[in-house]
Scaffold this active site. Structure first.
Site, PDB file in Angstrom:
ATOM      1  N   HIS A  52     -27.625  40.045  24.693  1.00 45.86           N
ATOM      2  CA  HIS A  52     -26.674  41.114  25.036  1.00 45.86           C
ATOM      3  C   HIS A  52     -27.333  42.100  25.980  1.00 45.86           C
ATOM      4  O   HIS A  52     -28.529  42.028  26.227  1.00 45.86           O
ATOM      5  CB  HIS A  52     -26.114  41.775  23.780  1.00 45.86           C
ATOM      6  CG  HIS A  52     -27.097  42.564  22.977  1.00 45.86           C
ATOM      7  ND1 HIS A  52     -28.135  41.988  22.283  1.00 45.86           N
ATOM      8  CD2 HIS A  52     -27.223  43.903  22.762  1.00 45.86           C
ATOM      9  CE1 HIS A  52     -28.833  42.927  21.662  1.00 45.86           C
ATOM     10  NE2 HIS A  52     -28.305  44.106  21.944  1.00 45.86           N
ATOM     11  N   HIS A  54     -28.133  45.328  26.161  1.00 48.64           N
ATOM     12  CA  HIS A  54     -28.878  46.562  25.894  1.00 48.64           C
ATOM     13  C   HIS A  54     -30.258  46.540  26.563  1.00 48.64           C
ATOM     14  O   HIS A  54     -30.911  45.486  26.627  1.00 48.64           O
ATOM     15  CB  HIS A  54     -29.005  46.781  24.383  1.00 48.64           C
ATOM     16  CG  HIS A  54     -27.732  47.271  23.757  1.00 48.64           C
ATOM     17  ND1 HIS A  54     -27.460  47.175  22.414  1.00 48.64           N
ATOM     18  CD2 HIS A  54     -26.648  47.883  24.312  1.00 48.64           C
ATOM     19  CE1 HIS A  54     -26.263  47.695  22.167  1.00 48.64           C
ATOM     20  NE2 HIS A  54     -25.752  48.128  23.294  1.00 48.64           N
ATOM     21  N   ASP A  56     -33.230  47.405  25.766  1.00 52.71           N
ATOM     22  CA  ASP A  56     -34.403  46.889  25.049  1.00 52.71           C
ATOM     23  C   ASP A  56     -34.375  45.371  24.916  1.00 52.71           C
ATOM     24  O   ASP A  56     -35.277  44.774  24.327  1.00 52.71           O
ATOM     25  CB  ASP A  56     -34.562  47.569  23.670  1.00 52.71           C
ATOM     26  CG  ASP A  56     -33.397  47.316  22.739  1.00 52.71           C
ATOM     27  OD1 ASP A  56     -32.233  47.321  23.214  1.00 52.71           O
ATOM     28  OD2 ASP A  56     -33.625  47.100  21.534  1.00 52.71           O
ATOM     29  N   HIS A  57     -33.352  44.723  25.501  1.00 51.37           N
ATOM     30  CA  HIS A  57     -33.265  43.260  25.507  1.00 51.37           C
ATOM     31  C   HIS A  57     -33.353  42.679  26.923  1.00 51.37           C
ATOM     32  O   HIS A  57     -33.681  41.514  27.080  1.00 51.37           O
ATOM     33  CB  HIS A  57     -31.961  42.800  24.834  1.00 51.37           C
ATOM     34  CG  HIS A  57     -31.920  43.177  23.383  1.00 51.37           C
ATOM     35  ND1 HIS A  57     -32.049  42.273  22.364  1.00 51.37           N
ATOM     36  CD2 HIS A  57     -31.816  44.388  22.788  1.00 51.37           C
ATOM     37  CE1 HIS A  57     -32.016  42.897  21.200  1.00 51.37           C
ATOM     38  NE2 HIS A  57     -31.870  44.180  21.430  1.00 51.37           N
ATOM     39  N   HIS A 110     -21.692  43.875  17.753  1.00 52.97           N
ATOM     40  CA  HIS A 110     -22.705  44.858  18.186  1.00 52.97           C
ATOM     41  C   HIS A 110     -22.397  45.275  19.627  1.00 52.97           C
ATOM     42  O   HIS A 110     -22.359  46.452  19.954  1.00 52.97           O
ATOM     43  CB  HIS A 110     -24.081  44.224  18.055  1.00 52.97           C
ATOM     44  CG  HIS A 110     -25.204  45.089  18.539  1.00 52.97           C
ATOM     45  ND1 HIS A 110     -25.600  46.230  17.878  1.00 52.97           N
ATOM     46  CD2 HIS A 110     -26.035  44.970  19.615  1.00 52.97           C
ATOM     47  CE1 HIS A 110     -26.618  46.790  18.542  1.00 52.97           C
ATOM     48  NE2 HIS A 110     -26.894  46.038  19.588  1.00 52.97           N
ATOM     49  N   ASP A 127     -29.080  41.221  18.064  1.00 56.51           N
ATOM     50  CA  ASP A 127     -28.834  42.359  17.174  1.00 56.51           C
ATOM     51  C   ASP A 127     -27.570  42.158  16.343  1.00 56.51           C
ATOM     52  O   ASP A 127     -26.855  43.120  16.048  1.00 56.51           O
ATOM     53  CB  ASP A 127     -28.706  43.652  17.992  1.00 56.51           C
ATOM     54  CG  ASP A 127     -30.037  44.136  18.537  1.00 56.51           C
ATOM     55  OD1 ASP A 127     -31.081  43.534  18.214  1.00 56.51           O
ATOM     56  OD2 ASP A 127     -30.024  45.122  19.300  1.00 56.51           O
ATOM     57  N   HIS A 165     -35.258  42.742  15.748  1.00 57.73           N
ATOM     58  CA  HIS A 165     -35.875  43.990  15.277  1.00 57.73           C
ATOM     59  C   HIS A 165     -36.494  43.804  13.895  1.00 57.73           C
ATOM     60  O   HIS A 165     -35.981  43.043  13.072  1.00 57.73           O
ATOM     61  CB  HIS A 165     -34.840  45.128  15.186  1.00 57.73           C
ATOM     62  CG  HIS A 165     -34.391  45.640  16.514  1.00 57.73           C
ATOM     63  ND1 HIS A 165     -35.108  46.550  17.252  1.00 57.73           N
ATOM     64  CD2 HIS A 165     -33.281  45.361  17.240  1.00 57.73           C
ATOM     65  CE1 HIS A 165     -34.457  46.817  18.371  1.00 57.73           C
ATOM     66  NE2 HIS A 165     -33.345  46.105  18.398  1.00 57.73           N
TER      67      HIS A 165
HETATM   68 ZN   LIG Z   1     -28.612  46.002  20.917  1.00 60.89          ZN
END
Ligand SMILES: [Zn+2]
Length: 253
Positions: A52, A54, A56-57, A110, A127, A165
């Site tokens: 996805h 985001h 941090d990905h 998410h 996530d 995570h």
């Molecule tokens: Zn995420």
């Protein structure tokens, strides 16, 4: 095939799959740990998988592409710079250099277009499903997330879940608040505390254990329903409604 966790940021795992002299990374939010590992191990990158959009990905994708021009697979329904292969439900991702074939699963909730990648027994679910928890609903509805989790829960019990995570202990604290009388949760807390005390990841974990300890996969259980109804101060008509109450409760836990 080996699957290696590369810790990033505060609690992310970038998953690196390696076979022979080739590697694939999943959700490289940061390029630095990936480039360091590839150099140290003498591996060449063959592909990047994204679950996805985001930061941090996806934050490390551009720097990895400067290092090696490889295919970037990711959700067709999300805007992700540098995506070369948009994918969705039922697509197959093939990485011949590693002899790797993964099936794409749409698992929105998410985010609106979140996908997972499944190559039995490994599931890369970003996530969506966490150990004893699930992702926050940033873009999707409770019904969407509930359906996505049900889809993952239907995979074989021996499936190994590679989420992104290390949230396990805080998730288990919430699970214990929802089901104080569930011995499987108490046992898992003890086991995961020992793992974390040894600085090891609690991920991956087998799906079968989730069905016994993850409140978001247990919205049909009478004990979980009773707790959610007490929290909502009223009757809840469906597992989706129970799930929605649990998700809200977790946000403020
Ligand atoms: Zn995420």
């Amino acid at each position: 095939m080996q699957i290696i966790p590369l810790p990033a940021f505060r609690d992310n795992y970038i998953w690196l799959l390696r076979a022979g002299s080739h590697a694939v990374v999943v959700d490289p939010g940061d390029a630095a740990p990936v480039l360091r590992y590839l150099a140290d191990e003498g591996l060449s990158l063959a592909a990047i998988l994204i679950t996805h959009h985001h930061p941090d990905h996806v934050g490390g994708v551009m720097a990895l592409l400067e290092h090696a021009a490889v295919p970037v697979y990711g959700p067709a329904l999300e805007t992700i710079p540098d995506l070369t292969h948009p994918v969705g439900e039922g697509d197959e991702v093939s990485v011949p250099a590693l002899g790797l074939r993964l099936r794409v699963l749409d698992i929105p909730g998410h985010t609106a277009g979140h996908v997972g990648y499944y190559a039995a027994p490994a599931l890369f679910c970003g996530d969506t499903l966490f150990a004893a928890g699930c992702g926050r609903l940033f873009e999707g509805t409770p019904a969407q997330m509930f359906a996505s989790l049900q889809k993952l829960a239907a995979l074989p019990g021996e499936t190994q879940v590679y989420c992104t995570h290390e949230y396990t202990l805080s998730n288990l604290a919430f699970a214990a608040a929802v089901e104080p009388g569930n011995p499987a949760i108490a046992e898992r807390i003890a086991r995961c505390e020992a793992i974390r005390a040894g600085q090891q990841p609690t991920v991956p974990f087998p799906l079968a254990g989730e069905l016994l300890t993850n409140p978001f996969l247990r919205a049909h259980e009478p004990a979980v329903v009773r707790q959610a109804e007490a929290r909502a101060a009223g009757a809840l008509a469906s597992p989706v409604e129970v799930f929605a109450v649990l998700r809200e409760w977790k946000n403020s836990f």
